[in-house]
Design an enzyme around this catalytic site. Structure first.
Site, PDB file in Angstrom:
ATOM      1  CB  SER A  30      -0.887   0.028   1.252  1.00 13.86           C
ATOM      2  OG  SER A  30      -1.800  -1.030   1.230  1.00 13.86           O
ATOM      3  N   GLY A 101      -5.767  -3.594  -8.050  1.00 15.14           N
ATOM      4  CA  GLY A 101      -6.942  -2.781  -7.725  1.00 15.14           C
ATOM      5  C   GLY A 101      -6.544  -1.449  -7.114  1.00 15.14           C
ATOM      6  NE  ARG A 129     -10.426  -6.828  -6.973  1.00 18.67           N
ATOM      7  CZ  ARG A 129      -9.400  -6.510  -6.207  1.00 18.67           C
ATOM      8  NH1 ARG A 129      -8.164  -6.672  -6.666  1.00 18.67           N
ATOM      9  NH2 ARG A 129      -9.588  -6.048  -5.001  1.00 18.67           N
ATOM     10  CB  SER A 174     -13.139   0.572   0.646  1.00 20.26           C
ATOM     11  OG  SER A 174     -12.132   0.731  -0.333  1.00 20.26           O
ATOM     12  CD  GLN A 176      -8.057  -0.910  -3.132  1.00 20.91           C
ATOM     13  OE1 GLN A 176      -9.014  -1.087  -3.876  1.00 20.91           O
ATOM     14  NE2 GLN A 176      -7.046  -1.743  -3.066  1.00 20.91           N
ATOM     15  CG  ASP A 322      -5.477  -7.316   2.107  1.00 24.84           C
ATOM     16  OD1 ASP A 322      -6.549  -7.475   1.497  1.00 24.84           O
ATOM     17  OD2 ASP A 322      -4.765  -6.304   1.960  1.00 24.84           O
ATOM     18  CE  LYS A 349     -10.462  -6.939  -0.197  1.00 27.49           C
ATOM     19  NZ  LYS A 349     -10.026  -5.549  -0.326  1.00 27.49           N
ATOM     20  NE  ARG A 395      -3.367  -9.551   0.410  1.00 28.71           N
ATOM     21  CZ  ARG A 395      -2.223  -8.876   0.414  1.00 28.71           C
ATOM     22  NH1 ARG A 395      -1.111  -9.442   0.879  1.00 28.71           N
ATOM     23  NH2 ARG A 395      -2.169  -7.637  -0.032  1.00 28.71           N
TER      24      ARG A 395
HETATM   25  C1  S3P Z   1      -5.671  -1.438   0.156  1.00 30.56           C
HETATM   26  C2  S3P Z   1      -6.885  -1.487   0.770  1.00 30.56           C
HETATM   27  C3  S3P Z   1      -7.653  -2.730   0.914  1.00 30.56           C
HETATM   28  C4  S3P Z   1      -6.771  -3.962   0.777  1.00 30.56           C
HETATM   29  C5  S3P Z   1      -5.867  -3.872  -0.419  1.00 30.56           C
HETATM   30  C6  S3P Z   1      -4.973  -2.648  -0.342  1.00 30.56           C
HETATM   31  C7  S3P Z   1      -4.998  -0.127   0.015  1.00 30.56           C
HETATM   32  O1  S3P Z   1      -8.641  -2.771  -0.086  1.00 30.56           O
HETATM   33  O2  S3P Z   1      -7.559  -5.114   0.678  1.00 30.56           O
HETATM   34  O3  S3P Z   1      -5.056  -5.028  -0.494  1.00 30.56           O
HETATM   35  O4  S3P Z   1      -3.803  -0.082  -0.336  1.00 30.56           O
HETATM   36  O5  S3P Z   1      -5.677   0.885   0.246  1.00 30.56           O
HETATM   37  P1  S3P Z   1     -10.102  -2.112   0.128  1.00 30.56           P
HETATM   38  O6  S3P Z   1      -9.944  -0.663   0.240  1.00 30.56           O
HETATM   39  O7  S3P Z   1     -10.837  -2.494  -1.132  1.00 30.56           O
HETATM   40  O8  S3P Z   1     -10.637  -2.768   1.352  1.00 30.56           O
END
Ligand code: S3P
Length: 436
Positions: A30, A101, A129, A174, A176, A322, A349, A395
């Protein structure tokens, strides 16, 4: 272990005991993504040490290169020659996010703010996704975003610029989505607010603050002020908690074991698995706690202990989202029932992680049932070696490797090449731990 990092199959002999050692985990995924993207917008060169050389983060490097940003990558150090908040150039081809993603969703936020026309594309897995979770708020801010199936799926076409600030109450927990809206907020008129019902990782907020942006956080709400410029960064990326979790889980399920992973990021939005391991009965110690480039870091040690089942609800899920597949493995070795609910996000995921975790662990003899929004595991079970499949989900592959070490006999994991999506070197670290 019978495989190398690039092979498609991982073969693991089970029945292990007393695995004791210190193992290294590569940089946080991240944080590597965010440092690259934000560095590309900085005024000058950002230096990223311990960058994660996984395929997901390499996609982010290529995406910023496609926007005219020079990136120099040598050993584990990346130099990103930022072009400033207005310097990205009109891309001449689609920006390929591979299977990442995070790349697609966070870049959508940034591209929404700039007067460019861009296309964010992904591989087959990413193309399944959902992207409406970011497209909906970014459209509310004024961006034009089109995508497959009425704008729900990749590829995304984005025409950005002229954004207005919004107050966005996230319908799902989330990081993200939160990050995409906050990043778009850098370019918006007014102060952008995101309201979240549960704690999620706040790497974006911390990094923006380190780059001189005004970010205010209070219980359940984050606000970002538009910024005239971003200062470049010089940071060392901590080891990834979500990768360390697999090695620490080995200590939790293999009798007599003790594993130490140095320099792991312990952002409060990432450490749910440590709290859960402790509650289940494993011994978890954090040594040498410090703050590095605005992120809390520690050396983490887990020792085997008799485990008992636990109940996890929606409020706990985001801080260990995760790690839930490997929690399912840990639960097979715990006395009693472990129930995870409020985790429907697992279904979107890299794979439907409820379905794939349940089907593969059952092949090894686990007593595990799928729920609409989670799973239930009854333990303890003596797992047995089996022929299992990663479904191209890194994972899941690593979770099955942990299960294999605790199981009797030999396990063959098909589709192990995906390990390089987040943890290149996983097999070597496991091999070191088991003494190969
Ligand atoms: C992430 C947020 C998570 C996580 C992903 C990385 C990030 O996803 O599962 O592996 O870097 O912000 P979500 O925001 O969809 O939960």
């Amino acid at each position: 272990m019978g495989a190398t990092g690039t092979s498609k199959t991982m073969v693991i002999q089970g029945g292990r005991e007393n695995l004791v050692g210190r193992v290294e985990v590569p940089g946080d995924k991240s944080i590597s993504h965010r440092a690259t993207m934000l560095g590309a917008l900085g005024e000058g060169t950002t230096r990223i040490r311990n960058f994660l050389p996984a395929s997901d983060c390499l996609s982010t490097l290529e995406v910023v290169r496609g926007l005219g940003v020079e990136v120099v990558y040598s050993q584990d150090e990346v130099l990103v020659r930022g072009l400033g908040l207005k310097g990205w150039r009109q891309p001449t081809r689609s920006l390929e996010c591979g299977g990442s993603g995070t790349t697609m969703r966070l870049m959508a936020g940034l591209l929404a703010g700039l007067p460019l026309y861009s296309i964010l594309a992904g591989n087959t897995q990413l193309s399944r996704r959902p992207m409406d979770r970011v497209a909906v708020p970014l459209r509310q801010m004024g961006a034009t975003i089109l995508g497959d199936d009425d704008g729900k799926y990749p590829p995304l076409s984005i025409l950005g610029g002229d954004l207005r600030a919004i107050r966005y109450e996230m319908p799902i927990a989330s990081a993200q989505v939160k990050s995409a809206v906050l990043l778009a907020g850098l370019f918006a008129q007014g102060v952008t607010s995101v309201v979240e019902a549960a704690v999620t990782r706040d790497h974006t907020e911390r990094m923006l603050t380190a780059m001189g942006v005004r970010v205010e956080s209070e219980a359940g709400m984050v606000q970002v002020h538009p910024s005239p410029h971003l200062e470049p960064l010089d940071l060392r990326v901590p080891a990834d908690m979500s990768s360390a979790a697999f090695l620490l889980a080995i200590a939790a399920v293999v009798p007599g074991s003790r594993v130490m992973v140095p320099g792991v990021g312990i952002n409060p939005g990432r450490v749910g698995i440590l709290h859960v391991l402790r509650k289940m009965g494993a011994e978890v110690c954090l040594h040498n706690q410090r703050v590095d480039a605005g992120e809390p870091v520690a050396d983490i040690e887990v020792r085997y202990g008799t485990l008992r089942g636990i109940s996890i609800g929606a409020e706990d899920v985001p801080t260990m989202i995760d790690e839930l597949p490997v929690l399912a493995v840990i639960a097979t070795q715990a006395e009693g029932v472990t129930e995870v609910r409020g985790a429907a996000e697992l279904r979107v995921k890299e794979t439907d992680r409820i379905a794939t975790t349940v089907s593969e662990l059952r092949r090894m003899g686990a007593r595990i049932e799928a729920l609409e929004d989670g799973f239930v595991v009854e333990g303890p079970t003596r797992l047995h070696g089996a022929h299992v499949e990663s479904h191209d989900d890194h994972r899941l592959a690593m979770s099955l490797a942990v299960a294999a070490l605790a199981a009797s006999g030999e396990t063959t994991i098909e589709g192990a090449a995906c390990l390089s999506d987040s943890f290149p070197g996983f097999e070597e670290q496991v091999a070191q731990l088991i003494g190969y």
